[in-house]
Design a protein around this motif. Structure first.
Motif, PDB file in Angstrom:
ATOM      1  N   GLN A 130       4.377 -13.003  -3.267  1.00  0.00           N
ATOM      2  CA  GLN A 130       3.383 -14.020  -3.717  1.00  0.00           C
ATOM      3  C   GLN A 130       2.002 -12.999  -3.166  1.00  0.00           C
ATOM      4  O   GLN A 130       0.872 -13.302  -3.831  1.00  0.00           O
ATOM      5  N   PHE A 131       2.022 -12.608  -1.959  1.00  0.00           N
ATOM      6  CA  PHE A 131       0.758 -11.994  -1.483  1.00  0.00           C
ATOM      7  C   PHE A 131       0.259 -10.947  -2.502  1.00  0.00           C
ATOM      8  O   PHE A 131      -0.690 -10.707  -3.058  1.00  0.00           O
ATOM      9  N   GLN A 132       1.240 -10.170  -3.122  1.00  0.00           N
ATOM     10  CA  GLN A 132       0.779  -9.173  -4.263  1.00  0.00           C
ATOM     11  C   GLN A 132       0.200  -9.746  -5.525  1.00  0.00           C
ATOM     12  O   GLN A 132      -0.637  -9.361  -6.016  1.00  0.00           O
ATOM     13  N   LEU A 133       0.935 -10.789  -5.991  1.00  0.00           N
ATOM     14  CA  LEU A 133       0.428 -11.636  -6.956  1.00  0.00           C
ATOM     15  C   LEU A 133      -1.006 -12.009  -6.614  1.00  0.00           C
ATOM     16  O   LEU A 133      -1.784 -11.819  -7.466  1.00  0.00           O
ATOM     17  N   ASP A 134      -1.297 -12.834  -5.574  1.00  0.00           N
ATOM     18  CA  ASP A 134      -2.473 -13.185  -5.147  1.00  0.00           C
ATOM     19  C   ASP A 134      -3.644 -12.031  -5.248  1.00  0.00           C
ATOM     20  O   ASP A 134      -4.921 -12.101  -5.348  1.00  0.00           O
ATOM     21  N   GLN A 135      -3.431 -10.750  -4.968  1.00  0.00           N
ATOM     22  CA  GLN A 135      -3.997  -9.696  -4.857  1.00  0.00           C
ATOM     23  C   GLN A 135      -4.322  -8.941  -6.339  1.00  0.00           C
ATOM     24  O   GLN A 135      -4.927  -8.015  -6.346  1.00  0.00           O
ATOM     25  N   GLY A 136      -3.595  -9.458  -7.274  1.00  0.00           N
ATOM     26  CA  GLY A 136      -3.995  -8.804  -8.448  1.00  0.00           C
ATOM     27  C   GLY A 136      -2.853  -7.745  -8.726  1.00  0.00           C
ATOM     28  O   GLY A 136      -3.056  -6.773  -9.682  1.00  0.00           O
ATOM     29  N   ARG A 137      -1.897  -7.448  -7.901  1.00  0.00           N
ATOM     30  CA  ARG A 137      -1.057  -6.499  -8.027  1.00  0.00           C
ATOM     31  C   ARG A 137       0.308  -6.579  -8.658  1.00  0.00           C
ATOM     32  O   ARG A 137       0.537  -7.978  -8.669  1.00  0.00           O
ATOM     33  N   GLU A 138       1.224  -5.700  -8.945  1.00  0.00           N
ATOM     34  CA  GLU A 138       2.557  -5.798  -9.530  1.00  0.00           C
ATOM     35  C   GLU A 138       3.419  -6.622  -8.414  1.00  0.00           C
ATOM     36  O   GLU A 138       3.420  -5.947  -7.361  1.00  0.00           O
ATOM     37  N   PRO A 139       3.900  -7.776  -8.588  1.00  0.00           N
ATOM     38  CA  PRO A 139       4.680  -8.323  -7.497  1.00  0.00           C
ATOM     39  C   PRO A 139       6.062  -7.929  -7.299  1.00  0.00           C
ATOM     40  O   PRO A 139       7.285  -8.352  -7.875  1.00  0.00           O
ATOM     41  N   GLY A 140       6.059  -6.585  -6.925  1.00  0.00           N
ATOM     42  CA  GLY A 140       7.616  -5.740  -6.802  1.00  0.00           C
ATOM     43  C   GLY A 140       8.078  -6.313  -5.469  1.00  0.00           C
ATOM     44  O   GLY A 140       9.380  -6.033  -5.297  1.00  0.00           O
ATOM     45  N   GLY A 141       7.546  -6.624  -4.299  1.00  0.00           N
ATOM     46  CA  GLY A 141       8.278  -7.339  -3.261  1.00  0.00           C
ATOM     47  C   GLY A 141       8.467  -6.265  -2.381  1.00  0.00           C
ATOM     48  O   GLY A 141       9.374  -6.090  -1.300  1.00  0.00           O
ATOM     49  N   ALA A 142       7.884  -4.922  -2.427  1.00  0.00           N
ATOM     50  CA  ALA A 142       8.109  -3.901  -1.678  1.00  0.00           C
ATOM     51  C   ALA A 142       6.744  -3.499  -1.065  1.00  0.00           C
ATOM     52  O   ALA A 142       5.719  -3.663  -1.544  1.00  0.00           O
ATOM     53  N   VAL A 143       6.757  -2.549   0.062  1.00  0.00           N
ATOM     54  CA  VAL A 143       5.577  -2.200   0.733  1.00  0.00           C
ATOM     55  C   VAL A 143       5.566  -0.704   0.682  1.00  0.00           C
ATOM     56  O   VAL A 143       6.285   0.079   1.188  1.00  0.00           O
ATOM     57  N   ASP A 144       4.501  -0.219  -0.218  1.00  0.00           N
ATOM     58  CA  ASP A 144       4.281   1.305  -0.277  1.00  0.00           C
ATOM     59  C   ASP A 144       2.682   1.172   0.573  1.00  0.00           C
ATOM     60  O   ASP A 144       2.310   0.380   1.027  1.00  0.00           O
ATOM     61  N   GLU A 145       2.180   2.477   0.542  1.00  0.00           N
ATOM     62  CA  GLU A 145       0.795   2.718   1.114  1.00  0.00           C
ATOM     63  C   GLU A 145      -0.078   1.681   0.768  1.00  0.00           C
ATOM     64  O   GLU A 145      -0.873   1.122   1.416  1.00  0.00           O
ATOM     65  N   ALA A 146      -0.440   1.651  -0.597  1.00  0.00           N
ATOM     66  CA  ALA A 146      -1.161   0.469  -1.200  1.00  0.00           C
ATOM     67  C   ALA A 146      -1.136  -0.679  -0.613  1.00  0.00           C
ATOM     68  O   ALA A 146      -2.159  -1.401  -0.200  1.00  0.00           O
ATOM     69  N   THR A 147       0.013  -1.508  -0.680  1.00  0.00           N
ATOM     70  CA  THR A 147       0.227  -2.695  -0.250  1.00  0.00           C
ATOM     71  C   THR A 147       0.169  -2.728   1.356  1.00  0.00           C
ATOM     72  O   THR A 147      -0.584  -3.937   1.765  1.00  0.00           O
TER      73      THR A 147
END
Length: 267
Positions: free
Chosen positions: A57-74
């Motif tokens: 959900q956080f990634q969606l709100d950020q306009g990112r691909e919602p993969g549900g994983a944490v990389d450096e960008a996330t």
């Protein structure tokens, strides 16, 4: 942005079996809680499906691909986001680094959605650079209700008589080390790794027999300080213990660091 996250993330985090566990997972969970996507009570350091879903959900709100994983960008987005998932740019002025000589005097600017934990945010995320903070020490200035130049040199954050939060001269990360002499010197012998938060009040106060003087501490200051400390604990992953969140008047007893007759803010 990715270079900022390097100090926070040593491995790729995702949902798998057996589930990943560790302080880095808990940091992600606490940031999600601070932004209103999860609960602090669920920050158990275990990367499960609830953490994955909150990240999506956080990634969606950020306009990112919602993969549900944490990389450096996330991770960088999590650390730089403010209430409601809105991202802010990292500080770019000289004031954001140790050795800075001035910081603009700004009032509270966070406006988070009602009903979320992020609504408790007191200061903007840009005020909170990555730092090796390990404790928070609360004070009063023994002055009037406005922060003066001396106060701003001594503390990272000051709460004026009306509850307004003012930023001090030195950013939090200036206290990663006191060796260069450029840091907020708020507590004798205990400044390295310590965030100094102070209420502007209590000039002329007397401990015994107690007299609060002409500028007694106000309830709005106390409440604002508590909310600010909560935000700082979440941001810097500081567990609340008698040794990590304490009053100046408790430093000598709790940490064994001799002080000079300090009793603030214990009344």
């Amino acid at each position: 942005m990715c270079s900022l996250s390097a100090r926070w993330l040593d491995r790729h985090l995702d949902y798998r079996l057996p589930m990943l566990r560790g302080a880095d997972v808990r940091l992600v969970q606490l940031r999600l809680a601070a932004l209103g996507y999860a609960r602090v009570a669920d920050a158990d350091g275990l990367f499960g499906p609830n953490t994955r879903n909150a990240l999506k959900q956080f990634q969606l709100d950020q306009g990112r691909e919602p993969g549900g994983a944490v990389d450096e960008a996330t991770m960088a987005s999590l650390m730089l986001a403010v209430g409601g998932g809105a991202a802010v740019a990292p500080p770019t002025t000289a004031a954001a680094s140790p050795g800075a000589t001035s910081v603009p005097d700004r009032s509270v600017s966070v406006a988070a959605p009602a009903g979320t934990q992020a609504s408790a945010a007191v200061v903007d995320a840009a005020w909170l650079p990555p730092a090796r903070a390990k404790r928070i020490i609360c004070h009063w200035t023994a002055g009037a209700y406005k922060a003066n130049s001396h106060d701003k040199k001594a503390y990272h954050f000051l709460i004026e008589g009306d509850g307004r939060v003012v930023r001090g001269l030195h950013p939090v990360d200036a206290n990663d080390s006191a060796k260069d002499g450029v840091y907020a010197a708020h507590t004798r012998g205990t400044n390295t790794g310590s965030i100094g938060v102070s209420m502007c009040c209590m000039a002329g106060a007397v401990e015994s027999p107690f007299d609060a003087g002409r500028w007694p501490m106000r309830e709005v200051q106390w409440r604002r300080m508590a909310k600010l400390v909560a935000q700082l604990c979440l941001r810097y992953v500081i567990d609340v213990t008698p040794e990590t969140v304490l009053a100046h008047g408790e430093v000598q007893a709790n940490l064994g660091r001799k002080q000079r007759a300090k009793w603030d803010p214990l009344v």
